[in-house]
Each structure stands twice: as C-alpha cells, then as structure tokens.
Write an enzyme that holds these catalytic residues in place. Structure first.
Site, PDB file in Angstrom:
ATOM      1  N   LYS A  18      -4.953 -14.195  63.397  1.00 43.39           N
ATOM      2  CA  LYS A  18      -3.513 -14.023  63.193  1.00 43.39           C
ATOM      3  C   LYS A  18      -3.267 -12.691  62.481  1.00 43.39           C
ATOM      4  O   LYS A  18      -3.563 -12.537  61.301  1.00 43.39           O
ATOM      5  CB  LYS A  18      -2.899 -15.149  62.361  1.00 43.39           C
ATOM      6  CG  LYS A  18      -1.379 -15.039  62.353  1.00 43.39           C
ATOM      7  CD  LYS A  18      -0.713 -15.784  61.213  1.00 43.39           C
ATOM      8  CE  LYS A  18      -0.616 -14.992  59.951  1.00 43.39           C
ATOM      9  NZ  LYS A  18       0.325 -13.841  59.975  1.00 43.39           N
ATOM     10  N   GLU A  23     -10.926 -11.217  51.040  1.00 43.10           N
ATOM     11  CA  GLU A  23     -10.965  -9.809  50.659  1.00 43.10           C
ATOM     12  C   GLU A  23      -9.574  -9.508  50.128  1.00 43.10           C
ATOM     13  O   GLU A  23      -8.627  -9.402  50.897  1.00 43.10           O
ATOM     14  CB  GLU A  23     -11.335  -8.974  51.883  1.00 43.10           C
ATOM     15  CG  GLU A  23     -12.038  -7.685  51.517  1.00 43.10           C
ATOM     16  CD  GLU A  23     -11.060  -6.605  51.161  1.00 43.10           C
ATOM     17  OE1 GLU A  23     -10.713  -6.524  49.964  1.00 43.10           O
ATOM     18  OE2 GLU A  23     -10.637  -5.883  52.049  1.00 43.10           O
ATOM     19  N   CYS A  31      -6.256  -1.711  49.675  1.00 47.58           N
ATOM     20  CA  CYS A  31      -6.656  -2.667  48.640  1.00 47.58           C
ATOM     21  C   CYS A  31      -7.559  -2.020  47.609  1.00 47.58           C
ATOM     22  O   CYS A  31      -7.539  -2.385  46.447  1.00 47.58           O
ATOM     23  CB  CYS A  31      -7.331  -3.875  49.269  1.00 47.58           C
ATOM     24  SG  CYS A  31      -8.625  -3.420  50.419  1.00 47.58           S
ATOM     25  N   GLU A  40      -1.353  -4.898  40.971  1.00 50.12           N
ATOM     26  CA  GLU A  40      -1.545  -4.112  42.184  1.00 50.12           C
ATOM     27  C   GLU A  40      -0.180  -3.746  42.747  1.00 50.12           C
ATOM     28  O   GLU A  40       0.651  -4.618  42.998  1.00 50.12           O
ATOM     29  CB  GLU A  40      -2.330  -4.916  43.222  1.00 50.12           C
ATOM     30  CG  GLU A  40      -2.622  -4.096  44.458  1.00 50.12           C
ATOM     31  CD  GLU A  40      -3.433  -4.862  45.494  1.00 50.12           C
ATOM     32  OE1 GLU A  40      -3.144  -6.050  45.712  1.00 50.12           O
ATOM     33  OE2 GLU A  40      -4.348  -4.258  46.081  1.00 50.12           O
TER      34      GLU A  40
END
Lengths: 287, 496, 320
Positions: free
Chosen positions: B200, B274, B308, B406
C-alpha cells in the site's frame, strides 16, 4: 546441606538478590518460600523482589552498559570462560539445589550443569567471532568504504520460562552478555533457588557489577514493570503465558523496545542475532 | 559578523550588472501518461474497488489534481491478501529460486529503460526536484531490484549454510517521501526471499507504485505475487489487521509505527518498522569545513528535508561555530527553490498542503519562542503550490521542540559543543536513533565517535548516502530491523 | 586538521598561513553539481558572451612567431570575420561579439602583442619566471619578469617553485612570489600553482594561501603544459580559498583556470561555479579569466547556433 529444616546445625545460606555485583535483600523485605521438591519442607526463603528492585536493577544495568560494551571482545570472552570454570567448581552446589528443589536425579542435575557449562564455553568462544560472522563490508557504488557491525542493544530484560531449564537460562544470559549487553533477569519461581550458586558464579568471574542482575520474585507481579520500563532496550520473554506475552508486546511499544520471543533454547548464532543492533558506517575514500 | 559580499565592495561600478539567472529548464512531461481514474492491482489484474470510492492525488508543485485513486476497502484488502496467499502457495513457491531472480532482474531492467518517464511522474506526484528523482530515486530503485535479484538463488549463504524459508504473505506500507524507492526497498527483498506481497503506497504518492504494477505485469511476474492497493489509513489498517498476513513491513512516522505495533500484539505477525529520526550532524573544528557545509546542506535540504534520516540537528564545535554558520548562510543563498520539474531546482515542493501547514506551525512556534531564525532573504517561492524556504534555527536549547521532534521538512536546528564527549552526549540525547553524521579529518576521533553514537547509520565525512548493499535502519524509537544488504533479507526469512 | 605555517615576509614580519583540509569526495560531489545545471536559451547566450570577455587568448608554443602572435591579436580584437558579423547582424538574438580580456604570450612576444593591440582595452599578459618549469635561478626569473613588464606587459603569469613547495620549503615559495610581485611594478600578478604537480587538494589549498599572502592578484591553476590542467574541483578549492581570504582580509583576489577548457559547455560549468560559490561579484574579467586557446572558437560556434538555429562548421571561424 542447605535446608533450613534439615536435621543438622550447619549454617544455612540466605539466598538474596544479585544486583550491581552485590547481594542485597529486597527493599520490600518480603520473601517467599521455596520447598524441597514434592514436600512441604521449606528449602529456603527467597527474596520476593519488588517493583523498586526492578527499577534499581535496571538503572544499575544501564550504568554498567557503557563499560561492559566497550570492553574488548577478548575480555568478555575470558570472563564468560571464567563463568564456565566457576560453574564447574560449584557443580556440587548446583546439583544439590536441583536435587532438592526440582527433584532432579543426580544424573539429570549433572546434565543440566554440563549444558550450562557448554553454553558458557560456547559463547566465550563466540564473543570475538560473531562480529565477523554477521557483520559485513558492503560493496557500495561510489568512493566510499562501508561496513556493518553488530553492537549491543543495551539493557536486556529476561523473563524466564516457568519450566526451569538451566541450559536455556545460561544460554540466554551468556548470549546476551557476550555481545556487550547488560541483563536484568527475572527468574521464575520454579527453580529460583538456582539464584544462589549462579550469582556466586557471576560474582567470582571478574564480571563487572551490574552487568548481570538476578531477581527472584513473582512473574505476575513484576513482568509488567520490566516490560514498561523505558530504559529497557530489549525484552526477551521465555515464559509461555500468552497473556504475559501480549502485555509485554503492548508495553514494549512505548519505547519500541525489541521483543524477543521463541529464541532457541540451545546455544547458536540466532541467540546472538536476537540481541544485537546493526550499525553501518560510511566513509569516503579519497585524498 | 556575516561578511557576505555587498555592492559596496565593487571594484568597478557597473561591472556586476551581469545576473546569471538560469532560464527555466523544464523537463518535458510528454512521456508520462496518467490515467484519470486508477484501479487496484490485484492478482495480476487491474480491478475496481468494492467501495466505488475515489480520492484525489495532487501535484504539490501547483496544487492541481493529477488523478483519482481508488480507495481500497477491507474487502479489497482481503482479495489482495487472498491473491498473495494463493500465489505464495502456488506458482511462486513452485518456481526455482533462480527463476524468481530472473523476474527481479527483468523488473530492474524495465525500470532502467523507462527511467525518465518514471522520474518525471515521481516528481509530478511527489514534488521532489527532477534532478533528484532522475539522478537518485529511480537509479536506486533499479539498483535495488538488481541487487536482490541476485540473492534469490543464494539464500543458503545468508546464514552460513543453513537453509531458510520464506515467511508467506507480507503486507507492506510505505511513505510518500521516496515513493517508488520505498516500494523497491520493500518488494525486492520480499520477493527474492520467496514471499508474496500486498503493497500500500502512501495516499498522496501512489502513481509510481501503480506504474510499478504495470512494470511487474510487463515483466510477466505471476499473478498475485505483487498486489498494489491504494488508500489512506483505513486501508493500511485493514491490511495490518488481516489475519492471513504473516508479516508487516512499515516505513513512516514513529507515531503510526507504534499504532501498527500495538495492533499486532495479539498476533504472531512479524513486524519491521523503519520510522522517524532526529539525526545529529556533528562538525568538529578539525573538519574540512567547506565540504562539511556541503554535507550539512545536503543532509537537511535534500528532498525538502522529507527524509527520515535527515541531519536535522547540527552540532558544531563552538570554536568554529560563527564561521561555519556564516558559510552555511552563504551556501543557502545559492539553493534554488522552485518548480520541481525545472532541472535547476535544488529544493522542490513540500509534498502536501497538510505537511506544509504542519512544518510552518512548528517554525512559527519556534520563532515565537524567540529562537534565532534564518532563511535566505533573496530566495523567492512560486505563487502556486506548496513551498517553503530552507531555514535554520541557531543556538537552540536541547529542550526545544525543534530539537526533539521530527519536523520532516527543510528546518535545521543548530547547537554547539566544546568536547567530543559533549558532542556524543548531545547527539545521543534523543529517543530516536536512525542516523548521524561526523565531520573530522582525524580518523581516530571519527571511529571513537562512530562507536559511541547510538544510531543505525553513521555517515562520516559524508551524509545521506544510500546503496542497495548497505543496511539501513535505526536504534531505539527509529524502528525494528534493517533494510538493504544481506541484513535486509533477514526479516523476510525463517531459519530452518 | 587545519595546517598552520609560520613564515616571514620581506620586512621580517611574521606571516601566519592557515590552510584547512579538503575532503576530496565531497568536493567532487559539489563540483559535479555545477556540471548538472541546465543553462539554456537567453541565459546561455548571456553566459557565452560573458565567457568571451573572460578569455586570456593564449599561445605558448616553442613555434610561436611574430606572425602567429599578430594573428592571435587580430582574433582577440575581432573574434569573427566582418563578413560573418554582417551576416549575423540582422538576426534578432545577435549582439556584437565582445573582445577577449587579454592575449597571453611569452615575454619575447610582448612587444609584438602590445603593438598589435594598441588602441584597444585588451590586456597583454605574459608568462614569465622561466615558464613553465621555473627551474632556473631566481635572478634570471626576476629579470624575465622585468623584461616583460618593460616591454609593456599588463599582467604577469608566474609559476611557483614547485620543487621548493613539495620539499616543504614554503618560505622560499613565499619569498619568490614576493620578489616577483615587486618586479611586476604596476603589472598585475597571476600566480600559477601548477596544480597537476601538487597532487592533493590539501596542497592546492596551501599553495593558494601562500600565493595570496605573498601578493598574488590572481591565482591560476596551470601552465597548460602539465596534465591534468584546470579541473572544476581544483578550481573550486582555489575559489573557496579566495573567498575565505576575502572574509579574513577584505582583499579581493581573482581566479584563472587554465588548460583543458576547450569547449563552451565546460566554460559555462565554470561560470556556474563562480556564480554559485562566489556570487555575481566575481563574474567579471577583473576577477575571473579563462586561460584558453581553442575555447573561443567553440563559444563562437555555439553563438552561431543560438543565433541562426544552424550548427556551424569549423571553417566558419578562423583558427587564430
């Protein structure tokens, strides 16, 4: 003979916890009796560790981490081998404990000690080799040197199986510590009396205090505190209770601690793989 | 402090009239065909969703609608998982490993052949500069399939002579920052190890994944081996919760990663994650400064900071902090922000209006808190679309939100340190542990620092380098497991 | 680690020279980024014209004759034939072709060039100091410079003493540049590092620092007689040295890559680099030059193509 209710007047040993290289009683002052196998005779009163003992053990394991993980692999190897030697030296005591509290035969007990010694020796010999087996130099495109090495995960909590298996227990502890992790071990009630000779093995093997911490207590009471502690980096669940496993997984999510299930009982590479983190380093090649 | 060249320094008046502003150099979109409405790729066929619902996918460069995507519901997910299961138990597992590898090689080749088309589509759908999709993303996609193709018939070497077997059906959920590359990171190792997958893609960037479906079809991969379904969170949740999925692989935010981890608690599903990061980029005083500046710029402004492992915290040694920040500012003025399809664009569009709002909010809060802010004044942004100037905050306290959370945008937080111990301590002062950078010309210091950093990827005297053979993944809350290299296969096999 | 060297200048004052390390791999990444810029349409035309203005049109052959130098000077003044200029003049994109910045010749040809360029703003540059090796006594090298200057050279391109540099005798390198600078009088001094012989970027950076401290007006990559000559990365190292020197001292130094820049595409890459690293301030012949010979014709061909839409053939343009 260590039995409190024995028909003699030898000095019995008080079995305490093993935290930070010392043998404290539980801060709670609580204890629980361990009976001689198939009898009502109390073999010993073990410390019933509390939530605070868990907390204390974790923070000590955490402070021992940097020192232990930066020791040379050769040094960790020597210490693990020393544990094998000390286990051999305490064979009679281990056998006596198993016979008395678990009802093992002499042969069974000796077999369990043999397995434990094998596990210590196995990982003593692996401590300075697994890096070469599972690390790699990676052929990246471009002017860079690139390599991957396994490192300790950190503080590992071990929830022991309620079916006592000395070989498995030592396999686990040796595998966890051989790669530089520190451990907080919650023994299951069944077999918890092994804490006494085992802690003495660790205490006399040149192992820095805090690397391995042994707690006796009630799994139901304490597993949650091990699983939810944010300074625990990895939790290995050897107990088979599905409710406990599910809760451990649930609690692990808070800091995404690694959850290790179904790790092999016997010594092998997988037990090391389950408790390492891989670090990949890049560096340019140029002048 | 900032001694940038000003007009006052002119040696001869009038000689700087020449303005070298590159004319627009737009990549052609002629090769790209986008279906107005897109279907799901299930069991080797393009099929309509059961819900009949669609949602829009937007070109972030101008805010215009590119196409409609099918919103897959639980029934569609079930069809996809069933197709994968059937393929896993049937055609795929009966294939000789070498044949599996052949399919992957073939996919790699087709991607290389159609690379320009794919790159342009990626840029249109994602907003990343064409030079990045052209020179980084798509070549890496092909390289990834190529790398894992070769593993398919060599799995016995993974564990030194022990046999391994595939896990079964993997549900794979990927993010929008490197849409096709993340698809490759997921699909290639899974297939090489003999698994079948349901993928997906992220709801804002599904078009290249659907194009990959076409390529997989073109490569003749048996039906059901790869299934691609589009949709948002609900579709992803249906996939995660499907009882016949054996493994979930997720790349995305730590927040969603934790939700997924929770929902697999009562299952035997294997899970790799991850997740996010707040990676430190350490610059020691003995660094090659001009190249370190380059590395810092690349570390945080690459792909608009939607990375990331972005080096979002700069830790610079106090003795060189002023000169370094001056150099950084000067370098930032030459970054060209604009139309992602322009070959000269360095920083493209933020992927979505929602993401832009989120990043702007975090910037505004930090400015309101009085943290020293810089953005290159002269940089202009296009009128339409979702854009943001690259920027940084200087002298940021370790407790500040922009130092801990983040941001996933082109926002750098700068701190100073005085000793290696302090640098390491500050770098490790995060709940994440994905990556870190180290700049020093002293080898022993690099190794000491690299060993002490709690991060899965360490870039020493470089940053943001990737390779299919190089394991990638984080410590702590940055996730579980590794992708890439031999280590990237481990989550997709059982050891016998 | 930053390298710091202590030297003395001609007044006996201490001069401290700091040279930071260079990471070759990241340097190359940045250098490559300039070659990936797409410069098309009007920006390309502007750049091509600007490149012509920055050329030091060069002939440095043993076989150079007075006739050859005169022809070169003519080319410098009138890069294209009047015939072709007339043909192009009516076309919409065409602007008159500018003159080059300078003609660069051996000292024996300075007088010839000076005469041929009289009445223009084109400078005469001369390679002196026993170009290209520099391996003769300093006294003779200084005389070489003085002769060129008195013959009318506006600019002197000297070579550094690579032997002394590689032996670590930085004081000698520094002294010699100072003395050449003094011998130059009013002529501008370009200091050739001969980067192809220095082997590492760290050494190129150090040599740049020494040259600038010793009085260079320009620093220059190469003689053109050693391979590799100018490259984008080596020029980038020198540009960053110039920028740091400016930040430190306020002095503006020029840059001249020389050798190996043969076509317009390469020249535009250099221009992009100067633009992005130094800013527009350095995009002037006062501060940036190309040492080249065949480059001019390739630029002219590109202009021809841009103006007419046709690809030119070689004989459209005179060889020199």
């Amino acid at each position: 003979m260590a039995g409190l209710n024995g028909m003699n007047t030898t000095v019995a040993k008080t079995i305490k916890l093993y935290i930070g290289g010392a043998f404290p009683r539980t801060e709670s002052g609580r204890s629980f009796p361990v009976y001689a196998h198939d009898s009502k005779k109390v073999y010993a009163h073990l410390c019933r560790a509390s939530r605070k003992d868990v907390r204390n053990a974790v923070s000590i394991a955490k402070s021992a981490l940097a020192g232990w993980s930066s020791r040379s692999a050769y040094n960790r190897s020597q210490i693990l081998y020393r544990m094998a030697e000390m286990t051999e030296g305490k064979r009679a005591e281990f056998v006596e404990t198993f016979v008395q509290t678990l009802g093992y035969s002499q042969e069974q007990s000796n077999g369990a000690v043999d397995q434990a010694i094998d596990a210590f020796v196995y990982y003593a010999g692996f401590a300075d080799k697994y890096q070469q087996v599972i690390g790699s130099v990676n052929p990246v495109t471009g002017p860079h040197h690139n390599f991957t090495t396994p490192e300790a995960v950190g503080v590992v909590a071990l929830l022991c199986s309620d079916e006592f298996d000395f070989g498995q227990l030592v396999t686990r502890i040796a595998a966890i510590t051989c790669s530089g992790n520190t451990a907080v071990v919650l023994l299951s009630e069944n077999g918890a009396a092994v804490l006494a000779p085992l802690a003495e093995v660790f205490a006399t093997s040149d192992l820095p205090g805090g690397v391995i911490n042994l707690l006796s207590g009630f799994m139901d009471e304490l597993y949650l505190h091990m699983a939810s502690h944010m300074e625990v980096d990895s939790i290995c669940c050897d107990c088979n209770d599905t409710k406990i496993i599910a809760t451990v997984k649930e609690e692990a999510v808070h800091n995404l601690k690694r959850v290790v299930l179904n790790s092999p009982k016997e010594p092998g590479l997988q037990n090391i793989l389950n408790f390492v983190e891989f670090k990949t380093v890049w560096h340019p090649v140029g002048d | 402090m900032n001694k940038t060249i000003s007009a006052n320094n002119k040696k001869n008046a009038g000689e700087t009239d020449f303005v070298f502003d590159y004319s627009p150099a737009l990549e052609s979109t002629d090769m790209v065909k986008i279906n107005k409405q897109n279907k799901l790729f299930i069991n080797g066929k393009w099929t309509s969703g059961k819900s009949g619902k669609f949602f829009d996918t937007i070109n972030p460069a101008n805010g215009e609608k590119l196409a409609e995507l099918t919103e897959a519901n639980a029934e569609d997910v079930d069809r996809a998982v069933k197709a994968a299961r059937k393929a896993f138990e049937g055609s795929w597992s009966k294939l000789a490993p070498k044949q599996r590898g052949r399919y992957l090689f073939r996919i790699a080749r087709i991607i290389q052949e159609r690379s320009r088309e794919i790159a342009v589509l990626e840029t249109m759908d994602n907003g990343k500069p064409i030079k990045e999709s052209r020179d980084f993303d798509i070549p890496q996609v092909a390289a990834h399939f190529f790398y894992y193709a070769g593993w398919a018939d060599k799995l016995e070497y993974l564990f030194n002579g022990r046999n391994v077997s595939p896990i079964g059906v993997a549900g794979q959920i990927i993010p929008w920052n490197f849409p096709l590359l993340m698809a490759a990171w997921k699909i290639a190792p899974a297939l090489a190890a003999g698994n079948c997958v349901v993928l997906k893609p992220a709801e804002t960037t599904s078009l290249t994944a659907l194009l990959l479906g076409e390529i997989i079809e073109e490569a003749g991969v048996p039906p059901g081996v790869v299934n691609i379904i589009t949709g948002a969170g609900a579709t992803g949740a249906a996939l995660v919760n499907h009882p016949d999925v054996n493994k979930i692989a997720f790349t995305g935010s730590t927040e969603v990663g934790k939700i997924i981890a929770r929902s697999t608690v009562n299952t035997a599903k294997k899970l790799t994650l991850e997740l996010g990061g707040k990676s430190a980029h350490i610059v020691y005083e003995d660094a090659a400064l001009d190249q370190a500046v380059e590395s810092v710029v690349n570390g945080i402004y690459f792909n608009q900071g939607h990375v990331c492992c972005a080096g979002s915290r700069l830790l610079v040694e106090e003795s060189i902090a002023d000169i370094f920040v001056t150099k950084l500012k000067r370098r930032m003025t030459s970054l060209r922000v604009g139309d992602p399809l322009d070959k000269n664009t360095d920083v493209g569009a933020i992927n979505s209006a929602g993401e832009l709002k989120k990043i702007k909010g975090l910037i505004a809060n930090a400015i309101e808190d009085g943290i020293e802010y810089y953005e290159p004044e002269a940089t202009t942004l296009p009128q339409k679309g979702y854009y943001l100037k690259p920027c940084f905050f200087n002298n940021v306290a370790a407790s500040a939100t922009i130092c801990r959370r983040e941001i996933f945008g082109p926002v750098l937080a700068i701190q100073t340190f005085r000793t290696p111990e302090e640098a390491i301590q500050k770098a490790n002062d995060t709940t994440y542990g994905l990556a870190a950078g180290i700049w020093s010309e002293k080898g022993s210091k690099i190794h000491k620092t690299a060993q002490a950093l709690k991060a899965g990827v360490i870039w020493a005297n470089t940053y943001n380098k990737f390779d299919p053979s190089s394991p990638f993944g984080g410590y702590n809350e940055s996730g579980w497991g590794r992708e890439g290299g031999r280590h990237g296969l481990l989550p997709y096999v059982e050891v016998k | 680690m930053q390298r710091i060297i202590s030297l003395q200048n001609h007044n006996g004052e201490k001069v401290s020279i700091a040279s930071p390390p260079i990471d070759a791999v990241m340097l190359h990444e940045r250098a490559d980024s300039f070659t990936k810029r797409s410069v098309k349409k009007q920006s390309k035309m502007d750049a091509l014209y600007k490149c012509i203005e920055m050329i030091d049109l060069t002939t440095l052959e043993g076989a150079d004759t007075v006739g050859k130098v005169k022809q070169l000077c003519s080319k410098a003044r009138f890069p294209i034939t009047t015939e072709l200029a007339d043909e192009l003049a009516g076309l919409p994109n065409y602007k008159p072709i500018p003159q080059v910045a300078a003609v660069c010749v051996y000292p024996s040809m300075v007088q010839t060039a000076k005469d041929a360029l009289r009445g223009t703003t084109i400078k005469v540059a001369s390679v002196a100091t026993a170009f290209p090796a520099g391996q003769i006594p300093l006294k003779t090298r200084l005389q070489d410079v003085k002769d060129a200057v008195s013959a009318g050279a506006d600019e002197i391109d000297m070579v550094i003493n690579r032997g002394a540099f590689l032996a670590g005798d930085y004081q000698t390198v520094f002294d010699e540049i100072e003395q050449v600078k003094a011998a130059c009088d009013k002529a501008h001094l370009k200091v050739i590092l001969e980067t192809g012989e220095l082997s590492t970027y760290d050494k190129v950076r150090l040599a740049s620092e020494i040259a600038m401290e010793a009085g260079a007006d320009f620093i220059k990559t190469s003689t053109g007689k050693v391979s590799p000559a100018a490259t984008i990365p080596v020029t980038l190292v020198m540009l960053q040295a110039i920028l740091d020197f400016y930040d430190r001292t306020g002095k503006i130094i020029g840059m001249k890559p020389a050798g190996g820049i043969r076509n317009a595409k390469q020249a535009i890459h250099y221009l992009v680099m100067v633009n992005e690293v130094m800013g527009p301030r350095w995009l002037t012949p006062d501060l940036f030059r190309f040492g080249a010979s065949s480059l001019l014709n390739d630029i002219l061909k590109q202009i021809y193509k841009q103006v007419t839409g046709r690809y030119a053939y070689d004989k459209s343009f005179s060889l020199d």
